[in-house]
Write an enzyme that holds these catalytic residues in place. Structure first.
Site, mmCIF file in Angstrom:
data_model
loop_
_atom_site.group_PDB
_atom_site.id
_atom_site.type_symbol
_atom_site.label_atom_id
_atom_site.label_comp_id
_atom_site.label_asym_id
_atom_site.label_seq_id
_atom_site.Cartn_x
_atom_site.Cartn_y
_atom_site.Cartn_z
ATOM 1 C CB CYS A 120 -35.138 -37.608 -39.508
ATOM 2 S SG CYS A 120 -35.994 -36.770 -38.177
ATOM 3 C CG HIS B 287 -31.000 -36.484 -35.578
ATOM 4 N ND1 HIS B 287 -30.863 -36.581 -36.949
ATOM 5 C CD2 HIS B 287 -32.264 -36.946 -35.298
ATOM 6 C CE1 HIS B 287 -31.980 -37.052 -37.473
ATOM 7 N NE2 HIS B 287 -32.838 -37.282 -36.492
HETATM 8 N N1 COA Z 1 -28.257 -36.423 -24.964
HETATM 9 C C1 COA Z 1 -27.365 -36.036 -24.007
HETATM 10 N N2 COA Z 1 -27.449 -34.840 -23.370
HETATM 11 C C2 COA Z 1 -28.423 -34.013 -23.753
HETATM 12 C C3 COA Z 1 -29.358 -34.338 -24.760
HETATM 13 C C4 COA Z 1 -29.239 -35.599 -25.360
HETATM 14 N N3 COA Z 1 -30.103 -35.971 -26.301
HETATM 15 N N4 COA Z 1 -30.216 -33.301 -24.922
HETATM 16 C C5 COA Z 1 -29.814 -32.342 -24.052
HETATM 17 N N5 COA Z 1 -28.746 -32.773 -23.348
HETATM 18 C C6 COA Z 1 -28.062 -32.072 -22.274
HETATM 19 C C7 COA Z 1 -27.733 -30.658 -22.645
HETATM 20 O O1 COA Z 1 -26.417 -30.574 -23.185
HETATM 21 C C8 COA Z 1 -27.830 -29.978 -21.298
HETATM 22 O O2 COA Z 1 -26.645 -30.228 -20.572
HETATM 23 P P1 COA Z 1 -25.978 -29.101 -19.651
HETATM 24 O O3 COA Z 1 -27.011 -28.778 -18.612
HETATM 25 O O4 COA Z 1 -24.756 -29.771 -19.112
HETATM 26 O O5 COA Z 1 -25.704 -27.955 -20.580
HETATM 27 C C9 COA Z 1 -28.952 -30.707 -20.598
HETATM 28 O O6 COA Z 1 -28.994 -31.998 -21.206
HETATM 29 C C10 COA Z 1 -30.301 -30.040 -20.730
HETATM 30 O O7 COA Z 1 -30.474 -29.688 -22.098
HETATM 31 P P2 COA Z 1 -31.819 -29.116 -22.662
HETATM 32 O O8 COA Z 1 -31.513 -28.505 -24.005
HETATM 33 O O9 COA Z 1 -32.514 -28.276 -21.646
HETATM 34 O O10 COA Z 1 -32.643 -30.445 -22.911
HETATM 35 P P3 COA Z 1 -34.158 -30.529 -23.256
HETATM 36 O O11 COA Z 1 -34.845 -31.154 -22.078
HETATM 37 O O12 COA Z 1 -34.697 -29.263 -23.800
HETATM 38 O O13 COA Z 1 -34.151 -31.576 -24.482
HETATM 39 C C11 COA Z 1 -34.620 -33.727 -25.303
HETATM 40 C C12 COA Z 1 -33.843 -32.916 -24.280
HETATM 41 C C13 COA Z 1 -34.274 -35.185 -25.169
HETATM 42 C C14 COA Z 1 -36.143 -33.553 -25.102
HETATM 43 C C15 COA Z 1 -34.233 -33.237 -26.725
HETATM 44 O O14 COA Z 1 -32.850 -33.422 -26.914
HETATM 45 C C16 COA Z 1 -35.004 -33.964 -27.806
HETATM 46 O O15 COA Z 1 -36.147 -33.622 -28.102
HETATM 47 N N6 COA Z 1 -34.399 -34.952 -28.459
HETATM 48 C C17 COA Z 1 -35.060 -35.728 -29.507
HETATM 49 C C18 COA Z 1 -34.886 -35.062 -30.832
HETATM 50 C C19 COA Z 1 -35.773 -35.692 -31.882
HETATM 51 O O16 COA Z 1 -36.907 -36.078 -31.638
HETATM 52 N N7 COA Z 1 -35.275 -35.763 -33.111
HETATM 53 C C20 COA Z 1 -36.003 -36.328 -34.211
HETATM 54 C C21 COA Z 1 -35.974 -37.787 -34.110
HETATM 55 S S1 COA Z 1 -37.038 -38.615 -35.231
#
Ligand code: COA
Length: 383
Positions: free
Chosen positions: A84, A333
């Site tokens: 990242c 991100h």
């Molecule tokens: N913040 C706010 N809303 C979020 C979100 C976030 N981080 N991630 C997803 N959403 C929302 C989506 O827009 C969706 O909304 P909707 O139903 O109104 O369309 C809903 O939540 C479900 O989204 P989905 O894509 O199914 O979420 P998910 O469960 O697959 O993923 C996380 C959620 C948190 C697991 C994912 O965003 C993630 O892995 N984040 C971390 C990324 C990371 O690790 N980056 C590197 C860092 S070192």
């Protein structure tokens, strides 16, 4: 030799179905070239931050792909990877290429297209930035690693669950003011605390999202910069440091030594100290990340990051506004692009072009982290 940023460009962040990986970079690059007022033939080299083109879109050799699709063949193009922190590191490589006298004008940027694969594969791809043998192979994920850091921070320093949520609330408030942000809605502490649990204690609204996007900067030697602009932004300090790749090998879990070491180098090179910084983009991949970051950078005492957030010190209008762009949490991100996007935001702030989220600042800082803290890259930018 001083190095100036003479142009910046960024795409909208979010899910970009209609745009290919290379088009994202080309769009950001074209915007930066236009902003700088240069011609493509003036560019000596390209540095591209990209974490995992291979796993996200089945494409390696992305530096040549980008040079080709930008119409910039045959200039040298180099991919830079540090998870990242790839974008921040591309910026540092561009800076060093000019400082060394090797090149006069370069493009430094980053790109990632993360939404083309299924969620489980995305999580596994991101986990490759941890120690495969001791962490990822055993099922560890990034939310899981940061959750352990958060727990330890709460245990040692009394940081509260509500204070973590306040980081997200602030960054969503800022993101609402950024037309390029992935999320442009305000949220409340209660919404964070009742959002889906991801890795205890971190919930959905503590996490940065999965994002497509690109950002680019045009860097020039001071002499060249004068030919193109009367208002360059100078990169006065740069620092990079590493720590252990696996979390369990760190001397202290809730303290970020890579950030502290990178910041020390950047402050020294710039002849500045933490108290001089007036605006900062800090790596808030998870809410605890911003708290660790502001402590490691020296904006607040170690252990006091949650309290400072609660007291509004890092809000727009506070003592040291952090993540005016919305940060990774609300702006999004796209991992390889994030470090470059942070610098684009600071350039907008220093040039007075940040619109409704504008703060009064002459000196800004970017803080980009790879993995759970194995890499940190810090830059200081000044008017
Ligand atoms: N913040 C706010 N809303 C979020 C979100 C976030 N981080 N991630 C997803 N959403 C929302 C989506 O827009 C969706 O909304 P909707 O139903 O109104 O369309 C809903 O939540 C479900 O989204 P989905 O894509 O199914 O979420 P998910 O469960 O697959 O993923 C996380 C959620 C948190 C697991 C994912 O965003 C993630 O892995 N984040 C971390 C990324 C990371 O690790 N980056 C590197 C860092 S070192």
């Amino acid at each position: 030799m001083r190095v100036a940023v003479i142009g910046v460009g960024i795409t909208k962040f979010g899910e970009q179905w209609e745009d290919s990986f290379s088009k994202l970079f080309v769009d950001a690059g074209a915007a930066a070239i236009k902003d700088a007022g240069i011609d493509g033939k003036d560019i000596d080299a390209i540095f591209v931050g990209n974490m995992s083109g291979g796993r996200f879109i089945d494409q390696e050799h992305v530096s040549t792909l980008i040079a080709d699709h930008s119409g910039l063949v045959p200039i040298p193009a180099t991919r830079v990877e540090a998870a990242c922190a790839s974008g921040g590191l591309a910026l540092r490589q561009g800076l060093m290429a000019i400082e060394s006298g090797f090149h006069d004008i370069v493009v430094a940027g980053g790109v990632e297209k993360m939404t083309d694969i299924l969620a489980g594969a995305t999580t596994q791809t991101l986990a490759t930035a941890s120690d495969q043998e001791w962490e990822a192979f055993l099922g560890m994920t990034f939310p899981g690693l940061y959750a352990m850091i958060a727990r330890r921070h709460m245990h040692e320093f009394g940081t509260t669950r509500e204070q973590l949520a306040m980081v997200s609330v602030k960054n969503h408030r800022n993101g609402k003011l950024n037309p390029n942000a992935q999320f442009q809605m305000e949220i409340t502490v209660e919404q964070v605390l009742s959002s889906t649990m991801v890795a205890d204690p971190l919930r959905l609204l503590d996490c940065s999202p999965i994002t497509d996007g690109a950002a680019c900067l045009i860097l020039a030697s001071e002499e060249k910069a004068r030919e193109y602009t009367d208002s360059p932004v100078y990169i006065t300090g740069s620092g990079q440091a590493t720590s252990t790749i696996s979390l369990h090998d760190r001397k202290r879990i809730p303290v970020t030594d890579a950030t502290a070491n990178a910041a020390r180098e950047a402050y020294k090179r710039a002849g500045r100290e933490a108290g001089d910084i007036q605006v900062a983009e800090v790596h808030d991949a998870f809410t605890i990340g911003e708290i660790l970051g502001i402590e490691g950078l020296g904006f607040v005492e170690v252990g006091k990051g949650g309290q400072a957030t609660e007291e509004g010190e890092t809000a727009i209008g506070g003592r040291i506004p952090v993540n005016t762009s919305g940060g990774l949490k609300a702006k999004g991100h796209p991992v390889g692009a994030t470090g470059a996007a942070q610098a684009v935001e600071i350039v907008y702030q220093l040039r007075g072009e940040a619109g409704k989220r504008q703060v009064d600042a002459d000196i800004g800082l970017t803080h980009n982290v790879g993995g759970s803290g194995g890499t940190a890259v810090v830059h200081i930018l000044e008017k």
